[in-house]
Structures are given as C-alpha cells and as structure tokens.
Design a protein around this motif. Structure first.
Motif, PDB file in Angstrom:
ATOM      1  N   ALA A  28       0.822  -1.213   0.000  1.00 22.78           N
ATOM      2  CA  ALA A  28       0.000   0.000   0.000  1.00 22.78           C
ATOM      3  C   ALA A  28       0.855   1.262   0.000  1.00 22.78           C
ATOM      4  N   LEU A  29       2.090   1.149   0.480  1.00 20.62           N
ATOM      5  CA  LEU A  29       3.001   2.300   0.439  1.00 20.62           C
ATOM      6  C   LEU A  29       3.107   2.854  -0.984  1.00 20.62           C
ATOM      7  N   PHE A  30       3.289   1.955  -1.948  1.00 20.31           N
ATOM      8  CA  PHE A  30       3.480   2.389  -3.332  1.00 20.31           C
ATOM      9  C   PHE A  30       2.232   3.073  -3.884  1.00 20.31           C
ATOM     10  N   ILE A  31       1.078   2.487  -3.617  1.00 22.62           N
ATOM     11  CA  ILE A  31      -0.167   3.053  -4.159  1.00 22.62           C
ATOM     12  C   ILE A  31      -0.494   4.376  -3.468  1.00 22.62           C
ATOM     13  N   GLY A  32      -0.270   4.444  -2.177  1.00 20.61           N
ATOM     14  CA  GLY A  32      -0.630   5.646  -1.430  1.00 20.61           C
ATOM     15  C   GLY A  32       0.350   6.795  -1.577  1.00 20.61           C
ATOM     16  N   LEU A  33       1.641   6.503  -1.591  1.00 21.23           N
ATOM     17  CA  LEU A  33       2.632   7.577  -1.607  1.00 21.23           C
ATOM     18  C   LEU A  33       2.955   8.096  -3.003  1.00 21.23           C
ATOM     19  N   THR A  34       2.727   7.283  -4.020  1.00 21.38           N
ATOM     20  CA  THR A  34       3.073   7.710  -5.377  1.00 21.38           C
ATOM     21  C   THR A  34       1.821   8.196  -6.115  1.00 21.38           C
ATOM     22  N   PRO A  35       2.016   8.980  -7.169  1.00 23.90           N
ATOM     23  CA  PRO A  35       0.851   9.369  -7.980  1.00 23.90           C
ATOM     24  C   PRO A  35       0.143   8.119  -8.500  1.00 23.90           C
ATOM     25  N   PHE A  36      -1.178   8.098  -8.377  1.00 22.66           N
ATOM     26  CA  PHE A  36      -1.948   6.876  -8.628  1.00 22.66           C
ATOM     27  C   PHE A  36      -1.858   6.383 -10.065  1.00 22.66           C
ATOM     28  N   PHE A  37      -2.021   7.279 -11.024  1.00 22.64           N
ATOM     29  CA  PHE A  37      -2.051   6.869 -12.434  1.00 22.64           C
ATOM     30  C   PHE A  37      -0.631   6.779 -12.982  1.00 22.64           C
ATOM     31  N   ARG A  52      -0.468 -13.921  -2.096  1.00 22.74           N
ATOM     32  CA  ARG A  52      -1.433 -13.858  -0.996  1.00 22.74           C
ATOM     33  C   ARG A  52      -1.200 -12.597  -0.156  1.00 22.74           C
ATOM     34  N   VAL A  53      -1.970 -11.582  -0.469  1.00 22.07           N
ATOM     35  CA  VAL A  53      -1.925 -10.320   0.259  1.00 22.07           C
ATOM     36  C   VAL A  53      -3.329 -10.042   0.754  1.00 22.07           C
ATOM     37  N   ASN A  54      -3.449  -9.579   1.977  1.00 25.51           N
ATOM     38  CA  ASN A  54      -4.761  -9.231   2.504  1.00 25.51           C
ATOM     39  C   ASN A  54      -5.233  -7.957   1.819  1.00 25.51           C
ATOM     40  N   LEU A  55      -6.304  -8.069   1.023  1.00 28.72           N
ATOM     41  CA  LEU A  55      -6.785  -6.924   0.253  1.00 28.72           C
ATOM     42  C   LEU A  55      -7.352  -5.829   1.143  1.00 28.72           C
ATOM     43  N   GLY A  56      -7.956  -6.207   2.258  1.00 23.68           N
ATOM     44  CA  GLY A  56      -8.471  -5.195   3.180  1.00 23.68           C
ATOM     45  C   GLY A  56      -7.350  -4.321   3.710  1.00 23.68           C
ATOM     46  N   ALA A  57      -6.241  -4.933   4.104  1.00 26.02           N
ATOM     47  CA  ALA A  57      -5.087  -4.175   4.591  1.00 26.02           C
ATOM     48  C   ALA A  57      -4.495  -3.334   3.474  1.00 26.02           C
ATOM     49  N   PHE A  58      -4.479  -3.886   2.264  1.00 24.28           N
ATOM     50  CA  PHE A  58      -3.925  -3.166   1.128  1.00 24.28           C
ATOM     51  C   PHE A  58      -4.725  -1.896   0.831  1.00 24.28           C
ATOM     52  N   PHE A  59      -6.045  -2.018   0.744  1.00 28.33           N
ATOM     53  CA  PHE A  59      -6.860  -0.843   0.408  1.00 28.33           C
ATOM     54  C   PHE A  59      -6.948   0.143   1.575  1.00 28.33           C
ATOM     55  N   LEU A  60      -7.003  -0.365   2.783  1.00 24.04           N
ATOM     56  CA  LEU A  60      -7.010   0.510   3.957  1.00 24.04           C
ATOM     57  C   LEU A  60      -5.684   1.259   4.064  1.00 24.04           C
ATOM     58  N   GLY A  61      -4.587   0.538   3.878  1.00 26.73           N
ATOM     59  CA  GLY A  61      -3.270   1.170   3.914  1.00 26.73           C
ATOM     60  C   GLY A  61      -3.085   2.178   2.794  1.00 26.73           C
ATOM     61  N   SER A  62      -3.625   1.875   1.615  1.00 32.06           N
ATOM     62  CA  SER A  62      -3.529   2.817   0.495  1.00 32.06           C
ATOM     63  C   SER A  62      -4.212   4.132   0.827  1.00 32.06           C
ATOM     64  N   ALA A  63      -5.365   4.061   1.470  1.00 31.86           N
ATOM     65  CA  ALA A  63      -6.084   5.285   1.851  1.00 31.86           C
ATOM     66  C   ALA A  63      -5.298   6.076   2.889  1.00 31.86           C
ATOM     67  N   VAL A  64      -4.738   5.384   3.872  1.00 32.07           N
ATOM     68  CA  VAL A  64      -3.967   6.063   4.928  1.00 32.07           C
ATOM     69  C   VAL A  64      -2.714   6.707   4.337  1.00 32.07           C
ATOM     70  N   ALA A  66      -2.184   7.566   1.258  1.00 34.25           N
ATOM     71  CA  ALA A  66      -2.543   8.653   0.341  1.00 34.25           C
ATOM     72  C   ALA A  66      -2.742   9.954   1.119  1.00 34.25           C
ATOM     73  N   LEU A  67      -3.290   9.853   2.320  1.00 37.44           N
ATOM     74  CA  LEU A  67      -3.431  11.049   3.164  1.00 37.44           C
ATOM     75  C   LEU A  67      -2.073  11.536   3.661  1.00 37.44           C
TER      76      LEU A  67
END
Length: 168
Positions: A28-37, A52-64, A66-67
């Motif tokens: 999620a670090l990559f998705i959240g900290l870098t420009p999305f597109f 095998r990655v927990n998708l809930g943690a991935f999307f929750l971490g991406s939101a955090v 990104a902020l």
C-alpha cells in the motif's frame, strides 16, 4: 471515522495471517505515496493480486498513505530532484529516457521518482513493523480484551449482533 476504525479492528481480529496483513500494508506504500495513475502501480496491483496479500489491509493502507502523501510530497520532490540532478547518474537517466519502455514509467518526474524511492526504502521496515504490531496485538491486547467482563457483555448484546450484521 468510526467506520474506518471499526474496519481496522475487524481486519486485526480477522483470520488473515499477520504476514498477509503486513504485505498488504507494505504494498500500500506504493499506491498511497506515489501518484496513482502511474505504470508502476499496475505492476504493484499485479503483485497484490498474484500473491497472498490481505486486500483489506492493502486498500485501507492505500487510503492512509494517500493522506500521508500530502505531507511527504515535499520530501519526495527533494529526493527525486537530487537523484535526477546528480551528475554521476546523469548518463543513466539519459540512457533510460531513450528507451520507450522506461519513458513510459515517467521516472523523469521528481515527485514520482522520489516517492517510488521512498516507498522502496520503507517497504521492508513497514513489513517488519506491521507484522510485529499485528502479532503483538493478537497475542497480548486481543486476548486480554476478550477476557474482560465488559467485552463479554457487549458481545452478548443485541447492539453488537446488529453491528456484526452491518459489517457483513
């Protein structure tokens, strides 16, 4: 905000292994900290869905993350600027930019390059720290909280059963 905290604790109390949750937060670090597109984010999504990655943690971490990126962006720009203006790396950047494949990654942008480098540097520490936090929470705090009488009373209440149905 209450829903966000509830999802976080549901994730921590779930059946996913601490390693899967930690990998989710780390990617999620990559998705959240870098420009999305960006092209590299497609590669990250491929890894997330291939292993095998927990998708809930991935999307929750991406939101955090990104902020948090709004506060980290000035540092990312400085790191990218330093790397792009470094005379020792100038020939490498020129050579990479001549390739259509590398040009598509847009690493000639200071923000993108700096945030990718910061994400790479933080990946392993995030993996270790988040795995430790999840494991420690499950062994100590979750077990202790479940033993409390108030916790048992809350789980027996109609409100808790209603809340559980909302989460499904």
């Amino acid at each position: 905000m209450f829903n966000f905290v509830g999802k976080f604790f549901k994730l921590l109390n779930g059946d996913a292994s601490p390693g899967q949750i930690a990998l989710g937060f780390s990617f999620a670090l990559f998705i959240g900290l870098t420009p999305f597109f960006s092209l590299h984010n497609l590669i990250i999504f491929f890894f997330v869905f291939a292993i095998r990655v927990n998708l809930g943690a991935f999307f929750l971490g991406s939101a955090v993350f990104a902020l948090l990126a709004f506060g980290i962006d000035p540092l990312s720009i400085k790191v990218g600027e330093y790397l792009l203006n470094n005379p020792d790396l100038l020939s490498m950047w020129t050579e990479l930019y001549q390739s259509d494949v590398w040009r598509a990654f847009k690493f000639n942008h200071t923000l993108l390059l700096g945030s990718v480098v910061i994400s790479i540097l933080l990946f392993i520490p995030m993996l270790i720290i988040s795995r430790f936090i999840v494991s420690t929470y499950r062994v100590r705090i979750m077990k202790w909280f479940e033993k409390l009488k108030i916790s048992k009373m809350l789980k027996a209440s109609k409100f808790y059963k209603y809340y559980e149905r909302l989460g499904e």
